[in-house]
Design an enzyme around this catalytic site. Structure first.
Site, PDB file in Angstrom:
ATOM      1  N   HIS A 187       0.950  -1.113  -0.190  1.00 10.20           N
ATOM      2  CA  HIS A 187      -0.009  -0.118  -0.382  1.00 10.20           C
ATOM      3  C   HIS A 187       1.162   1.113  -0.058  1.00 10.20           C
ATOM      4  O   HIS A 187       2.067   1.441   0.405  1.00 10.20           O
ATOM      5  CB  HIS A 187      -0.971  -0.114   1.048  1.00 10.20           C
ATOM      6  CG  HIS A 187      -0.246  -0.082   2.848  1.00 10.20           C
ATOM      7  ND1 HIS A 187       0.357   1.198   2.699  1.00 10.20           N
ATOM      8  CD2 HIS A 187       0.171  -1.107   3.073  1.00 10.20           C
ATOM      9  CE1 HIS A 187       1.399   0.881   4.524  1.00 10.20           C
ATOM     10  NE2 HIS A 187       0.939  -0.590   4.666  1.00 10.20           N
ATOM     11  N   GLU A 263      -1.659  -7.149   7.962  1.00 14.11           N
ATOM     12  CA  GLU A 263      -0.861  -7.067   8.393  1.00 14.11           C
ATOM     13  C   GLU A 263      -0.684  -7.483  10.102  1.00 14.11           C
ATOM     14  O   GLU A 263      -1.599  -7.833  10.154  1.00 14.11           O
ATOM     15  CB  GLU A 263      -0.297  -5.519   8.876  1.00 14.11           C
ATOM     16  CG  GLU A 263       0.796  -5.370   9.244  1.00 14.11           C
ATOM     17  CD  GLU A 263       2.005  -5.880   8.845  1.00 14.11           C
ATOM     18  OE1 GLU A 263       2.744  -6.603   8.764  1.00 14.11           O
ATOM     19  OE2 GLU A 263       2.954  -5.029   7.872  1.00 14.11           O
TER      20      GLU A 263
END
Length: 383
Positions: A187, A263
Protein backbone atom coordinates in the site's frame (compact mmCIF):
# COMPACT_ATOMS: atom_id res chain seq x y z
CA UNK A 1 -13.18 -12.31 4.37
CA UNK A 2 -12.56 -14.33 7.56
CA UNK A 3 -11.18 -17.81 7.17
CA UNK A 4 -13.23 -20.99 7.47
CA UNK A 5 -11.58 -23.86 9.33
CA UNK A 6 -12.42 -27.45 10.15
CA UNK A 7 -11.20 -28.67 13.54
CA UNK A 8 -10.97 -32.42 14.08
CA UNK A 9 -10.26 -33.40 17.70
CA UNK A 10 -9.96 -36.57 19.73
CA UNK A 11 -8.73 -37.78 23.10
CA UNK A 12 -7.98 -41.12 24.65
CA UNK A 13 -7.23 -42.77 27.99
CA UNK A 14 -5.56 -46.15 28.39
CA UNK A 15 -7.54 -47.52 31.30
CA UNK A 16 -10.31 -44.87 31.42
CA UNK A 17 -9.23 -43.33 33.68
CA UNK A 18 -5.57 -43.84 32.96
CA UNK A 19 -2.66 -42.31 31.04
CA UNK A 20 -4.37 -39.89 28.65
CA UNK A 21 -3.63 -37.61 25.73
CA UNK A 22 -5.34 -35.60 23.04
CA UNK A 23 -4.84 -34.72 19.40
CA UNK A 24 -6.34 -32.08 17.12
CA UNK A 25 -5.87 -30.83 13.58
CA UNK A 26 -7.01 -27.64 11.89
CA UNK A 27 -7.85 -27.88 8.20
CA UNK A 28 -8.43 -25.13 5.68
CA UNK A 29 -12.17 -25.17 5.08
CA UNK A 30 -11.82 -24.74 1.32
CA UNK A 31 -8.94 -27.08 0.50
CA UNK A 32 -9.01 -29.59 3.36
CA UNK A 33 -5.26 -29.11 3.86
CA UNK A 34 -4.00 -29.58 7.43
CA UNK A 35 -2.52 -26.25 8.53
CA UNK A 36 -2.07 -26.83 12.27
CA UNK A 37 -1.65 -29.75 14.65
CA UNK A 38 -1.89 -30.02 18.44
CA UNK A 39 -1.17 -32.93 20.79
CA UNK A 40 -0.30 -33.34 24.46
CA UNK A 41 0.04 -36.03 27.10
CA UNK A 42 -2.13 -34.85 30.01
CA UNK A 43 -1.39 -37.49 32.65
CA UNK A 44 -4.13 -39.51 34.44
CA UNK A 45 -7.59 -38.66 33.09
CA UNK A 46 -10.73 -40.10 31.49
CA UNK A 47 -11.52 -40.40 27.80
CA UNK A 48 -14.08 -37.61 28.03
CA UNK A 49 -11.70 -35.17 29.73
CA UNK A 50 -9.06 -35.91 27.08
CA UNK A 51 -11.62 -35.35 24.31
CA UNK A 52 -12.59 -31.98 25.75
CA UNK A 53 -8.94 -30.96 26.06
CA UNK A 54 -8.44 -31.93 22.41
CA UNK A 55 -11.40 -29.72 21.47
CA UNK A 56 -9.96 -26.78 23.44
CA UNK A 57 -6.53 -27.17 21.82
CA UNK A 58 -8.05 -27.33 18.33
CA UNK A 59 -10.18 -24.23 18.89
CA UNK A 60 -7.19 -22.31 20.28
CA UNK A 61 -5.06 -23.31 17.30
CA UNK A 62 -7.81 -22.08 14.93
CA UNK A 63 -8.11 -18.81 16.86
CA UNK A 64 -4.36 -18.27 16.67
CA UNK A 65 -4.51 -18.64 12.89
CA UNK A 66 -7.47 -16.27 12.51
CA UNK A 67 -9.44 -14.90 15.50
CA UNK A 68 -12.33 -14.01 13.17
CA UNK A 69 -12.61 -17.46 11.60
CA UNK A 70 -15.70 -19.64 11.51
CA UNK A 71 -15.04 -23.19 12.66
CA UNK A 72 -16.74 -26.51 12.00
CA UNK A 73 -15.72 -28.89 14.79
CA UNK A 74 -15.87 -32.55 13.83
CA UNK A 75 -15.44 -35.24 16.49
CA UNK A 76 -16.30 -38.90 16.91
CA UNK A 77 -17.36 -38.24 20.52
CA UNK A 78 -21.15 -38.09 20.50
CA UNK A 79 -21.05 -36.88 24.09
CA UNK A 80 -18.90 -33.81 23.41
CA UNK A 81 -20.73 -32.90 20.19
CA UNK A 82 -24.18 -33.11 21.82
CA UNK A 83 -23.11 -31.28 24.97
CA UNK A 84 -21.36 -28.47 23.10
CA UNK A 85 -24.33 -28.17 20.73
CA UNK A 86 -26.55 -27.60 23.79
CA UNK A 87 -28.71 -30.68 23.32
CA UNK A 88 -27.35 -32.65 26.28
CA UNK A 89 -26.72 -31.37 29.81
CA UNK A 90 -23.19 -31.43 31.21
CA UNK A 91 -23.50 -33.08 34.62
CA UNK A 92 -19.97 -34.34 35.31
CA UNK A 93 -17.98 -31.84 37.43
CA UNK A 94 -14.72 -32.61 35.56
CA UNK A 95 -16.23 -31.64 32.20
CA UNK A 96 -18.22 -28.55 33.17
CA UNK A 97 -15.21 -26.19 33.41
CA UNK A 98 -13.69 -27.65 30.24
CA UNK A 99 -16.90 -27.05 28.29
CA UNK A 100 -17.10 -23.53 29.71
CA UNK A 101 -13.52 -22.85 28.61
CA UNK A 102 -14.21 -24.18 25.10
CA UNK A 103 -17.16 -21.80 24.75
CA UNK A 104 -15.01 -18.76 25.56
CA UNK A 105 -12.41 -19.36 22.83
CA UNK A 106 -14.55 -18.26 19.88
CA UNK A 107 -18.08 -16.78 19.73
CA UNK A 108 -20.73 -19.50 19.70
CA UNK A 109 -22.23 -18.10 16.51
CA UNK A 110 -19.04 -18.97 14.62
CA UNK A 111 -18.61 -22.56 15.85
CA UNK A 112 -20.66 -25.58 14.75
CA UNK A 113 -20.36 -29.19 15.94
CA UNK A 114 -20.72 -32.31 13.82
CA UNK A 115 -20.38 -35.96 14.80
CA UNK A 116 -18.25 -38.09 12.47
CA UNK A 117 -17.43 -41.82 12.62
CA UNK A 118 -14.05 -42.78 14.10
CA UNK A 119 -12.61 -43.79 10.71
CA UNK A 120 -13.04 -40.17 9.53
CA UNK A 121 -11.17 -38.83 12.55
CA UNK A 122 -7.93 -40.74 11.98
CA UNK A 123 -5.55 -37.77 12.07
CA UNK A 124 -6.71 -36.52 15.47
CA UNK A 125 -6.82 -40.10 16.80
CA UNK A 126 -3.26 -40.69 15.56
CA UNK A 127 -2.01 -37.57 17.33
CA UNK A 128 -3.75 -38.53 20.58
CA UNK A 129 -2.06 -41.94 20.48
CA UNK A 130 1.30 -40.33 19.69
CA UNK A 131 0.84 -38.11 22.75
CA UNK A 132 0.03 -41.12 24.96
CA UNK A 133 3.01 -43.05 23.58
CA UNK A 134 5.21 -40.07 24.37
CA UNK A 135 3.84 -39.93 27.92
CA UNK A 136 4.54 -43.61 28.40
CA UNK A 137 8.15 -42.93 27.39
CA UNK A 138 8.38 -40.13 29.94
CA UNK A 139 8.33 -37.20 27.54
CA UNK A 140 5.92 -34.83 25.83
CA UNK A 141 4.72 -35.16 22.23
CA UNK A 142 6.86 -33.54 19.57
CA UNK A 143 6.24 -33.31 15.82
CA UNK A 144 7.85 -35.97 13.67
CA UNK A 145 9.21 -33.40 11.18
CA UNK A 146 12.34 -31.90 12.77
CA UNK A 147 12.40 -29.01 10.29
CA UNK A 148 9.15 -27.64 11.68
CA UNK A 149 9.40 -25.28 14.66
CA UNK A 150 8.19 -26.84 17.92
CA UNK A 151 5.34 -25.11 19.72
CA UNK A 152 4.08 -26.60 22.98
CA UNK A 153 1.38 -27.78 23.21
CA UNK A 154 0.34 -26.55 19.76
CA UNK A 155 2.50 -27.38 16.74
CA UNK A 156 1.63 -25.29 13.69
CA UNK A 157 2.41 -26.88 10.34
CA UNK A 158 4.36 -24.79 7.83
CA UNK A 159 2.83 -24.21 4.40
CA UNK A 160 3.98 -26.73 1.81
CA UNK A 161 6.31 -24.36 -0.06
CA UNK A 162 8.36 -23.78 3.09
CA UNK A 163 10.61 -26.82 2.64
CA UNK A 164 9.61 -28.12 -0.78
CA UNK A 165 12.53 -29.26 -2.94
CA UNK A 166 12.52 -28.56 -6.69
CA UNK A 167 10.70 -31.25 -8.62
CA UNK A 168 11.41 -32.77 -12.02
CA UNK A 169 9.16 -30.39 -13.88
CA UNK A 170 11.37 -27.49 -12.81
CA UNK A 171 14.06 -28.73 -15.20
CA UNK A 172 11.69 -28.58 -18.14
CA UNK A 173 10.88 -32.29 -18.25
CA UNK A 174 7.15 -31.65 -18.08
CA UNK A 175 4.75 -29.08 -19.49
CA UNK A 176 3.58 -27.27 -16.37
CA UNK A 177 1.15 -25.01 -18.20
CA UNK A 178 0.69 -21.31 -17.50
CA UNK A 179 1.86 -20.35 -14.02
CA UNK A 180 -0.27 -18.26 -11.68
CA UNK A 181 1.40 -14.89 -11.14
CA UNK A 182 1.03 -12.79 -8.00
CA UNK A 183 1.92 -9.12 -8.51
CA UNK A 184 2.44 -7.99 -4.92
CA UNK A 185 1.75 -4.32 -4.25
CA UNK A 186 2.48 -2.75 -0.89
CA UNK A 187 0.00 0.00 0.00
CA UNK A 188 0.94 3.66 -0.34
CA UNK A 189 2.25 5.79 2.50
CA UNK A 190 0.22 6.80 5.55
CA UNK A 191 1.20 9.50 8.04
CA UNK A 192 3.06 6.81 10.03
CA UNK A 193 5.16 5.47 7.12
CA UNK A 194 7.84 8.19 6.75
CA UNK A 195 8.33 8.20 10.53
CA UNK A 196 8.91 4.42 10.42
CA UNK A 197 6.35 3.71 13.12
CA UNK A 198 4.91 0.25 13.73
CA UNK A 199 1.54 0.13 12.00
CA UNK A 200 -0.18 -3.24 12.14
CA UNK A 201 -3.69 -4.59 12.36
CA UNK A 202 -4.09 -3.63 16.03
CA UNK A 203 -3.56 0.10 15.68
CA UNK A 204 -5.46 3.09 14.33
CA UNK A 205 -5.95 1.70 10.79
CA UNK A 206 -4.71 4.94 9.14
CA UNK A 207 -5.75 6.18 5.74
CA UNK A 208 -3.39 6.99 2.90
CA UNK A 209 -1.63 10.33 3.12
CA UNK A 210 -1.61 12.75 0.20
CA UNK A 211 1.66 11.22 -0.94
CA UNK A 212 0.23 7.73 -0.46
CA UNK A 213 -2.70 8.55 -2.74
CA UNK A 214 -0.24 9.87 -5.36
CA UNK A 215 1.74 6.63 -5.06
CA UNK A 216 -1.42 4.56 -5.53
CA UNK A 217 -2.22 6.52 -8.70
CA UNK A 218 1.30 5.95 -10.06
CA UNK A 219 1.01 2.24 -9.31
CA UNK A 220 -2.35 2.15 -11.08
CA UNK A 221 -0.81 3.78 -14.16
CA UNK A 222 2.05 1.28 -14.20
CA UNK A 223 -0.25 -1.71 -13.80
CA UNK A 224 -2.60 -0.41 -16.50
CA UNK A 225 0.39 -0.16 -18.83
CA UNK A 226 1.39 -3.70 -17.88
CA UNK A 227 -2.03 -4.83 -19.08
CA UNK A 228 -2.02 -8.34 -17.62
CA UNK A 229 -3.84 -8.02 -14.29
CA UNK A 230 -6.96 -10.21 -14.29
CA UNK A 231 -8.05 -10.11 -10.64
CA UNK A 232 -7.37 -8.04 -7.51
CA UNK A 233 -7.24 -9.36 -3.95
CA UNK A 234 -6.42 -7.14 -0.99
CA UNK A 235 -6.09 -6.93 2.76
CA UNK A 236 -9.26 -5.40 4.26
CA UNK A 237 -7.37 -2.68 6.14
CA UNK A 238 -8.08 0.94 5.17
CA UNK A 239 -4.74 1.76 3.54
CA UNK A 240 -4.79 -1.40 1.41
CA UNK A 241 -8.45 -0.92 0.50
CA UNK A 242 -7.75 2.61 -0.70
CA UNK A 243 -4.71 1.50 -2.69
CA UNK A 244 -6.51 -1.48 -4.24
CA UNK A 245 -9.60 0.53 -5.11
CA UNK A 246 -7.47 3.18 -6.86
CA UNK A 247 -5.95 0.48 -9.07
CA UNK A 248 -9.29 -1.31 -9.55
CA UNK A 249 -10.96 1.90 -10.77
CA UNK A 250 -8.20 2.32 -13.36
CA UNK A 251 -8.36 -1.32 -14.52
CA UNK A 252 -12.14 -1.75 -14.39
CA UNK A 253 -11.90 -4.68 -11.94
CA UNK A 254 -13.51 -5.51 -8.60
CA UNK A 255 -11.54 -6.05 -5.41
CA UNK A 256 -11.89 -9.23 -3.37
CA UNK A 257 -10.81 -8.90 0.26
CA UNK A 258 -8.85 -11.60 2.09
CA UNK A 259 -8.30 -11.24 5.84
CA UNK A 260 -5.23 -13.47 5.74
CA UNK A 261 -3.38 -10.65 3.94
CA UNK A 262 -3.70 -8.14 6.80
CA UNK A 263 -0.63 -6.87 8.63
CA UNK A 264 0.62 -8.39 11.89
CA UNK A 265 -0.89 -7.09 15.14
CA UNK A 266 1.99 -5.26 16.84
CA UNK A 267 0.17 -4.94 20.18
CA UNK A 268 1.63 -2.28 22.48
CA UNK A 269 4.16 -1.32 19.81
CA UNK A 270 1.52 0.14 17.49
CA UNK A 271 2.36 3.73 16.60
CA UNK A 272 5.86 3.60 18.16
CA UNK A 273 9.21 3.90 16.42
CA UNK A 274 11.77 1.12 16.67
CA UNK A 275 13.83 3.26 19.06
CA UNK A 276 10.81 3.84 21.31
CA UNK A 277 10.05 0.12 21.41
CA UNK A 278 13.70 -0.63 22.20
CA UNK A 279 13.59 1.83 25.09
CA UNK A 280 10.26 0.66 26.55
CA UNK A 281 10.24 -3.07 25.79
CA UNK A 282 13.89 -4.11 25.27
CA UNK A 283 13.48 -7.76 26.32
CA UNK A 284 10.34 -8.32 24.23
CA UNK A 285 11.95 -6.68 21.20
CA UNK A 286 15.08 -8.82 21.53
CA UNK A 287 12.95 -11.97 21.76
CA UNK A 288 10.91 -10.91 18.72
CA UNK A 289 14.01 -10.24 16.64
CA UNK A 290 15.47 -13.58 17.70
CA UNK A 291 12.54 -15.91 17.09
CA UNK A 292 9.66 -16.09 14.61
CA UNK A 293 7.55 -17.57 17.41
CA UNK A 294 7.90 -14.51 19.68
CA UNK A 295 5.09 -11.95 19.76
CA UNK A 296 5.18 -8.18 20.17
CA UNK A 297 4.22 -6.96 23.64
CA UNK A 298 0.48 -7.45 24.13
CA UNK A 299 -0.04 -9.06 20.72
CA UNK A 300 -1.57 -12.47 20.04
CA UNK A 301 0.35 -12.92 16.79
CA UNK A 302 3.89 -13.95 15.86
CA UNK A 303 5.58 -14.20 12.48
CA UNK A 304 4.99 -17.96 12.71
CA UNK A 305 1.25 -17.30 12.96
CA UNK A 306 1.48 -14.84 10.08
CA UNK A 307 3.30 -17.45 7.96
CA UNK A 308 0.41 -19.86 8.28
CA UNK A 309 -2.43 -17.44 7.62
CA UNK A 310 -0.52 -15.90 4.69
CA UNK A 311 0.06 -19.42 3.35
CA UNK A 312 -3.65 -20.19 3.64
CA UNK A 313 -4.51 -16.92 1.86
CA UNK A 314 -2.00 -17.73 -0.89
CA UNK A 315 -3.50 -21.18 -1.41
CA UNK A 316 -7.02 -19.76 -1.60
CA UNK A 317 -5.99 -17.22 -4.24
CA UNK A 318 -4.15 -19.89 -6.23
CA UNK A 319 -7.17 -22.21 -6.13
CA UNK A 320 -9.46 -19.46 -7.42
CA UNK A 321 -7.13 -18.14 -10.11
CA UNK A 322 -5.21 -20.94 -11.85
CA UNK A 323 -3.03 -19.61 -14.66
CA UNK A 324 -4.07 -15.99 -14.07
CA UNK A 325 -2.22 -12.84 -13.05
CA UNK A 326 -3.52 -11.55 -9.72
CA UNK A 327 -2.71 -8.23 -8.08
CA UNK A 328 -2.30 -8.84 -4.33
CA UNK A 329 -2.39 -5.61 -2.31
CA UNK A 330 -1.00 -6.09 1.17
CA UNK A 331 1.52 -4.93 3.76
CA UNK A 332 5.24 -5.26 4.48
CA UNK A 333 5.12 -8.42 6.61
CA UNK A 334 2.68 -10.52 4.51
CA UNK A 335 4.42 -9.62 1.24
CA UNK A 336 7.86 -10.40 2.64
CA UNK A 337 6.47 -13.67 3.98
CA UNK A 338 5.10 -14.71 0.59
CA UNK A 339 8.45 -13.88 -1.02
CA UNK A 340 10.28 -15.80 1.72
CA UNK A 341 8.10 -18.88 1.23
CA UNK A 342 8.60 -18.75 -2.52
CA UNK A 343 12.37 -18.67 -2.00
CA UNK A 344 12.34 -21.32 0.72
CA UNK A 345 14.34 -18.87 2.84
CA UNK A 346 14.57 -19.00 6.67
CA UNK A 347 12.32 -16.78 8.84
CA UNK A 348 15.09 -14.32 9.68
CA UNK A 349 15.37 -13.42 5.99
CA UNK A 350 12.39 -11.10 6.60
CA UNK A 351 14.82 -8.70 8.24
CA UNK A 352 17.03 -8.69 5.13
CA UNK A 353 14.43 -7.46 2.64
CA UNK A 354 13.62 -3.84 1.83
CA UNK A 355 10.02 -3.16 0.84
CA UNK A 356 9.16 0.45 0.08
CA UNK A 357 5.70 2.00 0.12
CA UNK A 358 3.79 1.30 -3.12
CA UNK A 359 6.56 -1.03 -4.33
CA UNK A 360 5.91 -4.02 -6.59
CA UNK A 361 7.11 -7.62 -6.30
CA UNK A 362 6.13 -10.61 -8.43
CA UNK A 363 6.03 -14.35 -7.77
CA UNK A 364 5.02 -17.09 -10.19
CA UNK A 365 3.56 -20.40 -8.96
CA UNK A 366 3.78 -23.55 -11.06
CA UNK A 367 1.63 -26.67 -11.23
CA UNK A 368 4.35 -28.86 -9.69
CA UNK A 369 4.38 -26.77 -6.49
CA UNK A 370 7.45 -24.70 -7.27
CA UNK A 371 7.61 -20.92 -7.18
CA UNK A 372 9.86 -18.30 -8.77
CA UNK A 373 10.44 -14.76 -7.53
CA UNK A 374 10.46 -12.51 -10.60
CA UNK A 375 10.59 -9.04 -9.08
CA UNK A 376 11.38 -7.46 -5.69
CA UNK A 377 10.80 -3.92 -4.40
CA UNK A 378 10.35 -2.27 -7.79
CA UNK A 379 9.70 1.46 -7.34
CA UNK A 380 10.51 2.63 -10.88
CA UNK A 381 6.89 3.81 -11.36
CA UNK A 382 7.37 6.29 -8.52
CA UNK A 383 10.33 8.15 -10.06
Amino acid sequence: MAARFVVEADGGSRGNPGPAGYGAVVRDGDTGQIIAEAAEFIGHATNNVAEYKGLIAGLKAARELDPDASVDVRMDSKLVVEQMSGRWKIKHPDMQPLAAEARTILPRSRVTYTWIPRERNKDADRLANEAMDAGKAGRQWEPKQPSKPAVTPVQVAEPPLETAAPKAGWAGEADLGTPTTFVLLRHGETALTPEKRFSGSGGSDPELSEKGRWQAERAAEALAARGSIQAIVASPMRRTRETAETVAARLGLEVRYEDGLREVDFGAWEGLTFAEVQERYPDDLAAWLGSAKAKPTGSTESFTTLTHRAGVARDKILARNPGRTVLVVSHVSPIKTLVRLALGAPPDSLYRMELSAASLCAVQYYADGNASVRLLNDTSHLR
